[in-house]
Enzyme design. Structure first.
Site, short mmCIF file in Angstrom:
data_model
loop_
_atom_site.label_atom_id
_atom_site.label_comp_id
_atom_site.label_asym_id
_atom_site.label_seq_id
_atom_site.Cartn_x
_atom_site.Cartn_y
_atom_site.Cartn_z
N ALA A 15 0.85 -1.31 -0.06
CA ALA A 15 0.09 0.01 -0.10
C ALA A 15 0.81 1.25 0.02
CB ALA A 15 -0.97 -0.04 1.35
N GLY A 16 2.03 1.21 0.35
CA GLY A 16 2.65 2.22 0.48
C GLY A 16 3.25 3.10 -0.83
N ARG A 20 10.76 6.91 -2.33
CA ARG A 20 12.04 7.22 -2.70
C ARG A 20 12.26 6.79 -3.94
NH1 ARG A 20 13.75 3.73 2.82
NH2 ARG A 20 11.50 3.35 2.65
N ASN A 402 2.93 -4.21 -48.85
CA ASN A 402 1.97 -4.57 -48.15
C ASN A 402 0.91 -3.72 -47.87
OD1 ASN A 402 3.70 -3.62 -46.29
ND2 ASN A 402 2.84 -5.10 -44.59
N TYR A 403 1.33 -2.30 -48.04
CA TYR A 403 0.29 -1.41 -47.59
C TYR A 403 0.11 -0.25 -48.51
CZ TYR A 403 -1.06 2.28 -44.02
OH TYR A 403 -1.96 3.20 -43.62
C1 UD1 Z 1 10.56 -1.94 6.56
C2 UD1 Z 1 10.75 -2.12 8.17
C3 UD1 Z 1 12.16 -2.41 8.58
C4 UD1 Z 1 13.03 -3.35 7.83
C5 UD1 Z 1 12.48 -3.08 6.05
C6 UD1 Z 1 12.95 -4.43 5.25
C7 UD1 Z 1 8.78 -1.21 9.38
C8 UD1 Z 1 8.46 -0.07 10.23
N1 UD1 Z 1 10.21 -1.25 8.91
O1 UD1 Z 1 11.12 -0.74 6.26
O2 UD1 Z 1 12.50 -2.91 9.81
O3 UD1 Z 1 14.08 -3.49 7.71
O4 UD1 Z 1 11.12 -3.09 5.89
O5 UD1 Z 1 12.86 -4.06 4.22
O6 UD1 Z 1 8.14 -2.36 9.07
N2 UD1 Z 1 3.23 -0.40 3.54
C9 UD1 Z 1 1.93 -0.67 3.55
N3 UD1 Z 1 1.16 0.36 4.40
C10 UD1 Z 1 1.69 1.52 5.01
C11 UD1 Z 1 3.21 1.53 4.97
C12 UD1 Z 1 4.05 0.57 4.23
O7 UD1 Z 1 1.20 -1.37 3.11
O8 UD1 Z 1 0.98 2.15 5.57
C13 UD1 Z 1 3.90 -1.33 2.61
C14 UD1 Z 1 4.75 -0.70 1.63
O9 UD1 Z 1 4.35 -0.69 0.37
C15 UD1 Z 1 6.04 -1.93 1.38
C16 UD1 Z 1 6.11 -2.33 3.04
O10 UD1 Z 1 4.98 -2.13 3.51
O11 UD1 Z 1 5.86 -2.84 0.55
C17 UD1 Z 1 7.45 -1.74 3.70
O12 UD1 Z 1 7.23 -0.30 3.84
P1 UD1 Z 1 8.43 0.44 3.57
O13 UD1 Z 1 8.26 1.82 3.53
O14 UD1 Z 1 9.32 0.26 2.27
O15 UD1 Z 1 9.35 0.23 4.82
P2 UD1 Z 1 11.00 0.13 5.07
O16 UD1 Z 1 11.21 1.54 5.43
O17 UD1 Z 1 11.69 -0.26 3.89
CA CA Z 2 10.97 -1.21 2.06
#
Ligand code: UD1
Ligand code: CA
Length: 505
Positions: A15-16, A20, A402-403
């Site tokens: 969902a994120g 970055r 062809n065209y």
């Molecule tokens: C996260 C972990 C971190 C770990 C890393 C590994 C947490 C707080 N941190 O950090 O400890 O080392 O992954 O890769 O969990 N997402 C949602 N809904 C939200 C927020 C995020 O579905 O509200 C999803 C994102 O789309 C993504 C995943 O969760 O697929 C992880 O989110 P991301 O922001 O990438 O976390 P990191 O900072 O990488």
């Molecule tokens: Ca991540």
């Protein structure tokens, strides 16, 4: 996978926003090696055959859900209306699952819930299965996946007590300098007991640098409640590489490339330069095939035994038969028969089918063209919308026209035909078996079997023209010398002397 490694449910977080990546495309949909990041994770998770599979969507939900419906229609999307953190996302997924089961009169979910993010495309089914099995066998509240990284920047660090027990996870942004020294990181992959994680999630707060509900806090909550948690420590940190920006995307792609290439080489494929050979995960290459440098095999491409591809090939959804040779070519949705030859500098577009031993040579483009066994199109030609029989030769610089500016038309060329160089075959025409066309012909009508078609104006030589019309040029001098040396007169029909007079006029 064994019964003990089959989770009751798997939850994939997608969902994120993926801030970055700095893209308008949702991060989960970025492709590497012919699959989206989400697709890679789902493939690993699906291998465990979870009873329920939920994907949490949010940012650009419509696109992610449309993609999900395409690649894994049985997976259930759950919409996280606001992205309030990884813990909040898992809570949303479990609440949706529980509500659905209640509505269907099914018992509340128990057993192991596997949680992963959609941005760790190198995860293997083997590691996931080991985590689930470990949780089932020990009954711990949770198993988290960790590894020691050479550069842990950006990851959550694993906190352990003096006796080595896992106590919590601290995120990079909440970490103090001492935490930052820790190189054991959290992969973001967990096997939880359903009931225990449900309870812990209810106690999450947003008391952290990002103001989010961190899933990682569940580990600390378990600790304070005396619930045992275990870490599955990977030897190879590469497997948990998270893709948060495009630099990590490139690293993940290269690792997946190496993994695919190594598997193929172990299975008997020669890959001359693995660093410049990109083979999508779904591509099949048979033993004894040889892949030369700078080659991309994409989509559903299939390469049969002893074929040789490269250098410098890009094959998309293309089939290559046994012992065929393809070099310096771009081929999309094409079929290249056994013993056929393609290249160099050849472009085979969708619908091209080369029969056994057929040839598409240098600077040849084909589209929607069937070329029969042993037929050759060796040089500088365009074959579009055509069917060519067997053992036919198409001379250099032939174009299947062809065209007509409005519609495409199809032409048919029979067996054992000889198309002269620079023939324009203006579709739709049929050229019968054993027919010839004269070089430079523009064929607008059918040619019966065995006929020679000549469709060009007769050559006319205007003798002496150069000496008369281009006096004083090198060409005129050369012409005069040639006639003085006993060649044909430089000025047609007149003597050499007259020619000289002519030139001095
Ligand atoms: C996260 C972990 C971190 C770990 C890393 C590994 C947490 C707080 N941190 O950090 O400890 O080392 O992954 O890769 O969990 N997402 C949602 N809904 C939200 C927020 C995020 O579905 O509200 C999803 C994102 O789309 C993504 C995943 O969760 O697929 C992880 O989110 P991301 O922001 O990438 O976390 P990191 O900072 O990488
Ligand atoms: Ca991540």
């Amino acid at each position: 996978m064994s019964e003990t490694s089959r989770p009751a449910a798997a939850i994939v977080l997608a969902a994120g926003e993926g801030t970055r990546m700095r893209s308008t495309r949702p991060k989960a949909l970025f492709p590497i090696l012919g699959r989206s990041l989400l697709g890679h994770v789902l493939a690993a998770v699906r291998a465990l055959d979870p009873e329920e599979l939920v994907v949490v969507t949010g940012h650009r939900r419509a696109e992610v859900e449309a993609h999900l419906a395409e690649i894994d229609p049985a997976a259930k999307p759950v919409y996280q209306t606001e992205q309030r953190g990884t813990g909040h996302a898992v809570r949303a997924a479990l609440e949706a699952l529980d509500a659905e089961r209640r509505a269907a009169g099914r018992p509340t979910l128990t057993g192991t819930v596997l949680v992963t993010a959609a941005d760790t495309p190198l995860l293997t089914p083997r590691s996931l299965a080991a985590m689930v099995a470990h949780r089932e066998q020990t009954g711990v509240a949770g198993v988290l996946l960790t590894a020691t990284m050479p550069d842990p920047t950006g990851y959550g660090r694993v906190l352990r007590d003096d006796s080595g027990r896992v106590r919590g996870i601290v995120e990079e942004r909440d970490a103090d300098p001492a935490h930052r020294e820790i190189r054991e990181v959290n992969a973001g992959v967990y096997a939880f007991d359903a009931a225990k994680v449900r309870a812990a999630l209810a106690r999450l707060t947003t008391d952290n640098a990002q103001g989010e509900e961190y899933l990682t806090d569940v580990v600390r909550i378990f600790g304070t409640e005396g619930e045992p948690i275990a870490a599955a420590v990977l030897d190879d940190w590469r497997e948990i590489l998270g893709v948060n920006d495009r630099a990590q995307l490139a690293v993940a792609a290269a690792l997946l490339r190496d993994r695919k290439n190594t598997a193929l080489m172990r299975a008997g494929v020669t890959i001359m330069d693995p660093a410049t050979t990109w083979i999508d995960v779904d591509v099949d290459v048979a033993p004894d095939a040889e892949i030369w440098p700078n080659t991309i095999l994409a989509g559903t491409t299939r390469v049969a035994a002893s074929a040789r591809i490269g250098p410098n090939c890009h094959l998309i959804d293309t089939e290559v038969g046994e012992r065929a040779r393809v070099r310096d070519a771009t081929c999309e949705n094409a079929q290249i028969g056994p013993d056929a030859e393609v290249g160099p500098y050849t472009y085979l577009r969708p619908g091209t089918r080369l029969g056994r031993g057929a040839k598409a040579g240098g600077f040849v483009e084909m589209k929607n063209a069937v070329v029969g066994a042993e037929s050759k199109v060796p040089h500088l030609s365009y074959v579009g919308d055509a069917t060519i029989g067997e053992r036919t030769n198409v001379g250099a610089a032939t174009v299947f026209v062809n065209y007509d500016g409005v519609a495409k038309h199809h032409s048919v060329v029979g067996n054992d035909v000889r198309i002269g160089s620079d023939t324009m075959i203006v579709a739709p025409v049929t050229i019968g078996d054993g027919a010839y066309t004269a070089a430079g012909s523009v064929i607008v009508e059918d040619v019966p079997p065995g006929a020679l078609a000549i469709a060009r104006s007769r050559q006319q030589n205007i003798e002496g023209w150069v000496v008369r019309k281009r006096p004083g040029t090198r060409a005129a001098e050369a012409a005069k010398q040639a006639s003085a040396a006993g060649g044909p007169p430089a000025a047609g029909g007149t003597s050499g002397r007259d020619a000289g007079d002519d030139a001095s006029r």
